[in-house]
Design a protein around this motif. Sequence first.
Motif: not given
Length: 356
Positions: A310-335
Amino acid sequence: MSTPSETAPADQDALQTEQRTAAVVYNPVKVHLPTLKQTVEKHQQEAGWGETLWFETTEEDPGGGMARAALEAGADVVAAAGGDGTVRAVAEVVHGSDASLALLPSGTGNLLARNMKLPLDDLGGMAKAIFSGNDRSIDFGQIGVERPDGSRDEFGFLVMAGLGLDARMLANTRPGLKKRVGWLAYLDSLFRSVRDTDGFEFKYRLDESARNGSVRAHSVIVGNCGMLQANAMLLPDAEIDDGVFDIVVMRPRGFFGWVRIGARVFWENAILRWFHRSSLGNTVVGRRITTAAKQERPLRYMRGEEFVLRLTKPDEFEIDGDPVGEIVAFRAQIDAGSLDVRVPVIEPHTGRGRKK
């Protein structure tokens, strides 16, 4: 009693029912369709499969809807023909199904194919693998993000998801330059992004019973595998089928901090990985060298099955080389081991030995 003529149609119907089918989801901008179709259909006929299904992506849909249509039509294998975006969109849908994912690499990155050490310039070999290859089970990343307005999105990823510099770099990449020079366009963006010296603060949790912390950094990357474009090794210990994420936190201090990170990513990681696995790595001197490198302050490595940030302020996020915009938090899980990928069969060496 039935006559042969009465039973023949039923046998033919059973044979047709057992015939397997492949589908190709292709990006028309990335592929030369006539060549692609000719190559795929050649190997389809040789393998005795049913008629291949073809689905074209659009600007609005990079492949997810087409992959769903392919599965609904009964495809046993769904091939992604395009860049990393096409591969990820198709994999998100194929993941968890009874079908396998095949790769027909095209575009700038081809990161999944690179990390799986699949040929990038052998269309025939990769097309053949659709119909007669083996399935390799790999891990699949699932990530949920929270936006600044409180909304949430879910994504899947195969290679890496990143926050900070790499996401800003992708957001700053000029599309026209990328079309002309390919992955080298990222260097132009990198130099412009590095001038942005603002880091960010975040809190994180790694697995339920593992570390928690508060950190200031410039970039955080969660990886399912470790190789970037130009064979740069960002996560040297990452394996695509080990059931865990590899995470790196970048904390450079000034320009020379970035120089040290660049040297590590483009040269030291690959050399040290080989060194660690060699007999030299097991010597007293070798262990000291490897340990000292792992303690490199600009880079901090972690591993786990779930990573929450969780961030203190929004920032840019990318997934597999594609920008997906600003976020404030994420949860990553492995399957772990949840996606089957078709890979070419390694043919045994049939060359004749030298006569004695």
